[in-house]
Design an enzyme around this catalytic site. Structure first.
Site, PDB file in Angstrom:
ATOM      1  N   CYS A  68     -81.553 -74.948 -53.252  1.00 59.78           N
ATOM      2  CA  CYS A  68     -82.122 -76.465 -53.279  1.00 59.78           C
ATOM      3  C   CYS A  68     -82.667 -76.482 -51.478  1.00 59.78           C
ATOM      4  O   CYS A  68     -82.885 -77.677 -51.559  1.00 59.78           O
ATOM      5  CB  CYS A  68     -81.319 -77.715 -53.746  1.00 59.78           C
ATOM      6  SG  CYS A  68     -80.902 -77.615 -55.359  1.00 59.78           S
ATOM      7  N   THR A  71     -81.289 -73.866 -46.330  1.00 63.31           N
ATOM      8  CA  THR A  71     -81.395 -73.122 -45.052  1.00 63.31           C
ATOM      9  C   THR A  71     -82.557 -74.127 -44.279  1.00 63.31           C
ATOM     10  O   THR A  71     -82.480 -74.225 -43.034  1.00 63.31           O
ATOM     11  CB  THR A  71     -82.255 -71.678 -45.293  1.00 63.31           C
ATOM     12  OG1 THR A  71     -81.171 -70.996 -45.609  1.00 63.31           O
ATOM     13  CG2 THR A  71     -82.440 -71.237 -43.970  1.00 63.31           C
ATOM     14  N   HIS A 132     -71.791 -76.480 -50.541  1.00 66.42           N
ATOM     15  CA  HIS A 132     -72.384 -76.686 -51.884  1.00 66.42           C
ATOM     16  C   HIS A 132     -71.579 -77.608 -52.915  1.00 66.42           C
ATOM     17  O   HIS A 132     -71.622 -77.585 -53.898  1.00 66.42           O
ATOM     18  CB  HIS A 132     -72.551 -75.206 -52.509  1.00 66.42           C
ATOM     19  CG  HIS A 132     -73.781 -74.583 -51.839  1.00 66.42           C
ATOM     20  ND1 HIS A 132     -74.849 -75.096 -51.674  1.00 66.42           N
ATOM     21  CD2 HIS A 132     -74.136 -73.268 -51.503  1.00 66.42           C
ATOM     22  CE1 HIS A 132     -75.759 -74.248 -51.267  1.00 66.42           C
ATOM     23  NE2 HIS A 132     -75.272 -73.241 -50.910  1.00 66.42           N
ATOM     24  N   SER A 162     -85.271 -70.102 -58.936  1.00 68.97           N
ATOM     25  CA  SER A 162     -84.629 -69.777 -57.703  1.00 68.97           C
ATOM     26  C   SER A 162     -83.586 -69.064 -57.684  1.00 68.97           C
ATOM     27  O   SER A 162     -83.459 -67.915 -57.072  1.00 68.97           O
ATOM     28  CB  SER A 162     -84.873 -70.967 -56.496  1.00 68.97           C
ATOM     29  OG  SER A 162     -84.588 -70.592 -55.189  1.00 68.97           O
ATOM     30  N   ARG A 243     -87.592 -69.032 -44.700  1.00 72.48           N
ATOM     31  CA  ARG A 243     -88.349 -68.685 -46.087  1.00 72.48           C
ATOM     32  C   ARG A 243     -88.251 -70.260 -46.839  1.00 72.48           C
ATOM     33  O   ARG A 243     -87.404 -70.517 -47.205  1.00 72.48           O
ATOM     34  CB  ARG A 243     -88.119 -67.658 -47.038  1.00 72.48           C
ATOM     35  CG  ARG A 243     -88.897 -67.391 -47.976  1.00 72.48           C
ATOM     36  CD  ARG A 243     -88.270 -66.468 -48.951  1.00 72.48           C
ATOM     37  NE  ARG A 243     -88.847 -66.253 -50.180  1.00 72.48           N
ATOM     38  CZ  ARG A 243     -88.942 -66.733 -51.327  1.00 72.48           C
ATOM     39  NH1 ARG A 243     -87.818 -67.890 -51.222  1.00 72.48           N
ATOM     40  NH2 ARG A 243     -89.530 -66.787 -52.282  1.00 72.48           N
TER      41      ARG A 243
END
Length: 277
Positions: A68, A71, A132, A162, A243
């Site tokens: 989600c 990074t 998380h 994803s 990314r």
């Protein structure tokens, strides 16, 4: 702090796992621990955190469901928290040479059976941490001490796509079928899932404690093209480590029927909360 007896810890973990619901279908069996699907080692790591981690009032915890924008959130938060020491545009900015995952340590990863919780105690204050975990699994004291939490959520269909791509990349011995994995996801079976319980938990905390819990939507922030520049300026564009996830990528992978099915499930699970996607 007393020395940890790893043998005793492993025995206790084995006893705990034997009492938990278990389900196959991913790269390894998952266990349902207090309403959340986790790998065996993550269960161990979280139980060690719950008993050993000492929160500080000035801790800031970045929370996300997997895939989600973790990074991106770490990079953004690190740049803002350290903008006085590392001005935007600095040629020596840590984000140019160090992965955001290393700049903002996770609470439960690396696994705390090998990397002791005490390592987190050595970090200077104020600590910028990530997780998380859903709010129900956070170590005791984080809420009571008033530790601030920043939660970033993402459109559920993009989360699934994803996650599926990620499993294909990192699990050499596991080749997930998209249709089968989608059905499991719709049942709430995914790492740290169900997704809707995770999102709703932090949303309700943000409503109850808006000064402590900040709830953000990945899609909204990515749509605001200038957000990074306005709140500190991030040198991430030049970093090979960063990314950005594509908003709406689900449209190239899910059928209209699949999209409607997941939309209906999420809408039903979040009904009455005031949260929509």
């Amino acid at each position: 702090m007393a020395e940890i007896n790893n043998d005793a810890a492993e025995e206790g973990d084995g006893q705990l796992l034997s009492t938990l619901p278990k389900k196959e279908g991913m790269w390894k069996p998952f266990f349902l621990y207090r309403g959340c699907w986790l790998t065996p080692r993550t269960v161990t790591s979280i139980t060690l955190l719950q008993s050993q981690f000492a929160p500080r009032p000035d801790d800031v915890v970045l929370a996300t469901f997997p895939k989600c924008g973790t990074t991106w959130l770490k990079a953004l938060a690190f740049a803002v928290a350290n903008r006085s020491r590392h001005p935007a545009g600095s040629g020596a900015h840590p984000l140019l040479t160090t992965h955001p995952q290393d700049l903002v340590p996770s609470l439960e990863v690396p696994h705390r059976d090998v990397h002791p919780v005490a390592g987190l105690d050595k970090l200077p204050s104020p600590r910028l941490l990530s997780t998380h975990m859903p709010p129900s699994l956070l170590p005791p004291g984080i809420s009571a001490l008033g530790c601030r939490v920043v939660y970033l959520c993402r459109e559920p269909k993009d989360v699934f796509v994803s996650s599926w791509h990620y499993m294909n990349r990192v699990s050499a011995d596991f080749s997930p079928d998209m249709d089968a994995t989608f059905e499991l996801f719709c049942e709430g079976f995914s790492l740290y899932g169900p997704l809707w319980d995770h999102v709703r938990g932090y949303w309700e905390q943000s409503v109850a404690e808006p000064d402590r819990v900040l709830f953000l939507k990945y899609d909204d922030m990515m749509a605001d093209a200038g957000v990074s520049d306005r709140i500190g300026g991030l040198p991430m564009e030049n970093s090979s480590y960063f990314r950005a996830g594509k908003v709406g990528d689900w449209k190239t992978h899910l059928t209209e029927e699949m999209a409607k099915k997941l939309d209906c499930i999420v809408e039903e699970k979040l009904r009455g909360s005031g949260l929509t996607f």
